[in-house]
Design a protein around this motif. Structure first.
Motif, PDB file in Angstrom:
ATOM      1  N   PHE A  68     107.547   8.326  42.946  1.00  0.00           N
ATOM      2  CA  PHE A  68     107.524   9.534  42.119  1.00  0.00           C
ATOM      3  C   PHE A  68     108.847  10.294  42.242  1.00  0.00           C
ATOM      4  O   PHE A  68     109.382  10.770  41.243  1.00  0.00           O
ATOM      5  CB  PHE A  68     106.351  10.428  42.507  1.00  0.00           C
ATOM      6  N   VAL A  69     109.384  10.392  43.441  1.00  0.00           N
ATOM      7  CA  VAL A  69     110.663  11.087  43.641  1.00  0.00           C
ATOM      8  C   VAL A  69     111.781  10.362  42.892  1.00  0.00           C
ATOM      9  O   VAL A  69     112.636  11.005  42.276  1.00  0.00           O
ATOM     10  CB  VAL A  69     110.985  11.225  45.153  1.00  0.00           C
ATOM     11  N   ILE A  70     111.777   9.046  42.931  1.00  0.00           N
ATOM     12  CA  ILE A  70     112.783   8.280  42.192  1.00  0.00           C
ATOM     13  C   ILE A  70     112.689   8.595  40.699  1.00  0.00           C
ATOM     14  O   ILE A  70     113.698   8.895  40.049  1.00  0.00           O
ATOM     15  CB  ILE A  70     112.622   6.763  42.449  1.00  0.00           C
ATOM     16  N   CYS A  71     111.487   8.569  40.158  1.00  0.00           N
ATOM     17  CA  CYS A  71     111.300   8.869  38.726  1.00  0.00           C
ATOM     18  C   CYS A  71     111.755  10.291  38.408  1.00  0.00           C
ATOM     19  O   CYS A  71     112.423  10.529  37.393  1.00  0.00           O
ATOM     20  CB  CYS A  71     109.841   8.699  38.334  1.00  0.00           C
ATOM     21  N   LEU A  72     111.401  11.228  39.272  1.00  0.00           N
ATOM     22  CA  LEU A  72     111.760  12.624  39.031  1.00  0.00           C
ATOM     23  C   LEU A  72     113.274  12.821  39.060  1.00  0.00           C
ATOM     24  O   LEU A  72     113.833  13.494  38.194  1.00  0.00           O
ATOM     25  CB  LEU A  72     111.087  13.517  40.068  1.00  0.00           C
ATOM     26  N   LEU A  73     113.956  12.210  40.012  1.00  0.00           N
ATOM     27  CA  LEU A  73     115.405  12.356  40.108  1.00  0.00           C
ATOM     28  C   LEU A  73     116.133  11.632  38.978  1.00  0.00           C
ATOM     29  O   LEU A  73     117.130  12.136  38.455  1.00  0.00           O
ATOM     30  CB  LEU A  73     115.903  11.874  41.470  1.00  0.00           C
ATOM     31  N   VAL A  74     115.631  10.468  38.585  1.00  0.00           N
ATOM     32  CA  VAL A  74     116.211   9.760  37.439  1.00  0.00           C
ATOM     33  C   VAL A  74     116.037  10.613  36.185  1.00  0.00           C
ATOM     34  O   VAL A  74     116.967  10.771  35.386  1.00  0.00           O
ATOM     35  CB  VAL A  74     115.574   8.362  37.262  1.00  0.00           C
ATOM     36  N   GLY A  75     114.852  11.207  36.019  1.00  0.00           N
ATOM     37  CA  GLY A  75     114.600  12.083  34.881  1.00  0.00           C
ATOM     38  C   GLY A  75     115.464  13.327  34.907  1.00  0.00           C
ATOM     39  O   GLY A  75     115.939  13.792  33.864  1.00  0.00           O
ATOM     40  N   LEU A  76     115.694  13.866  36.094  1.00  0.00           N
ATOM     41  CA  LEU A  76     116.538  15.052  36.247  1.00  0.00           C
ATOM     42  C   LEU A  76     117.978  14.735  35.843  1.00  0.00           C
ATOM     43  O   LEU A  76     118.571  15.451  35.023  1.00  0.00           O
ATOM     44  CB  LEU A  76     116.483  15.544  37.693  1.00  0.00           C
TER      45      LEU A  76
END
Length: 178
Positions: free
Chosen positions: A80-88
């Motif tokens: 989830f953190v990976i997805c959130l940071l990629v999205g950011l």
């Protein structure tokens, strides 16, 4: 899973890819008049589905790559953190690219959206408001700055929702036998 690989390289790589694809997609749809054109509901739906598909694919590939580099293991939280940071990162790049497009490449972009909305309102039997009589906060919502901020916020909301889905799909925990 204590000695897991750092996520920074994966996030940078896929965040840049997502941002560049987002910028290219935004430019193409804006130049073809598919974005913000309220006269075609079908083009709006197709544009939305393509945007979600691109984001989902990027998040999926980013978490899958990290899982592969991490001995096939990936915790839900880290995915989830990976997805959130990629999205950011992708959201920042996309919103800056969209801002540059509206501010410098096609300064009439916002005006064309407003005109299309006024025409749609008149077709529905309403009366188009006088743009000069709008309150200041409504005028701000018609600026490239507002569009850039709203693009970034929608990218974050998308990263949260799609990130949870992708994290649930790509998580892989160690198998323990007792």
């Amino acid at each position: 899973m204590e000695n897991s690989a750092p996520i920074s390289e994966t996030v940078k790589k896929w965040g840049l890819i997502y941002g560049l694809i987002g910028i290219i997609y935004t430019y193409i749809t804006a130049m073809l008049g598919l974005q913000g054109n309220s006269s075609s509901i079908a083009s709006g739906i197709i544009s939305f589905l393509l945007t979600v598909g691109i984001a989902f694919t990027i998040y999926f590939l980013a978490t899958k790559e990290y899982r592969t580099e991490n001995s096939g293991l990936l915790a839900f939280g880290k995915a989830f953190v990976i997805c959130l940071l990629v999205g950011l990162l992708g959201g920042v790049l996309r919103s800056v690219g969209f801002y540059l497009y509206m501010k410098f490449i096609d300064p009439t972009y916002v005006d064309s959206i407003i005109e299309a909305q006024m025409q749609a309102q008149e077709q529905m039997g309403g009366t188009a408001p006088d743009p000069d009589s709008l309150p200041a906060f409504m005028k701000f919502m018609q600026t490239p700055e507002f569009f850039a901020v709203s693009t970034f916020i929608s990218a974050i909301f998308g990263a949260i929702i799609l990130g949870l889905i992708v994290a649930a799909i790509n998580q892989k925990k160690e198998d323990f036998s007792y």
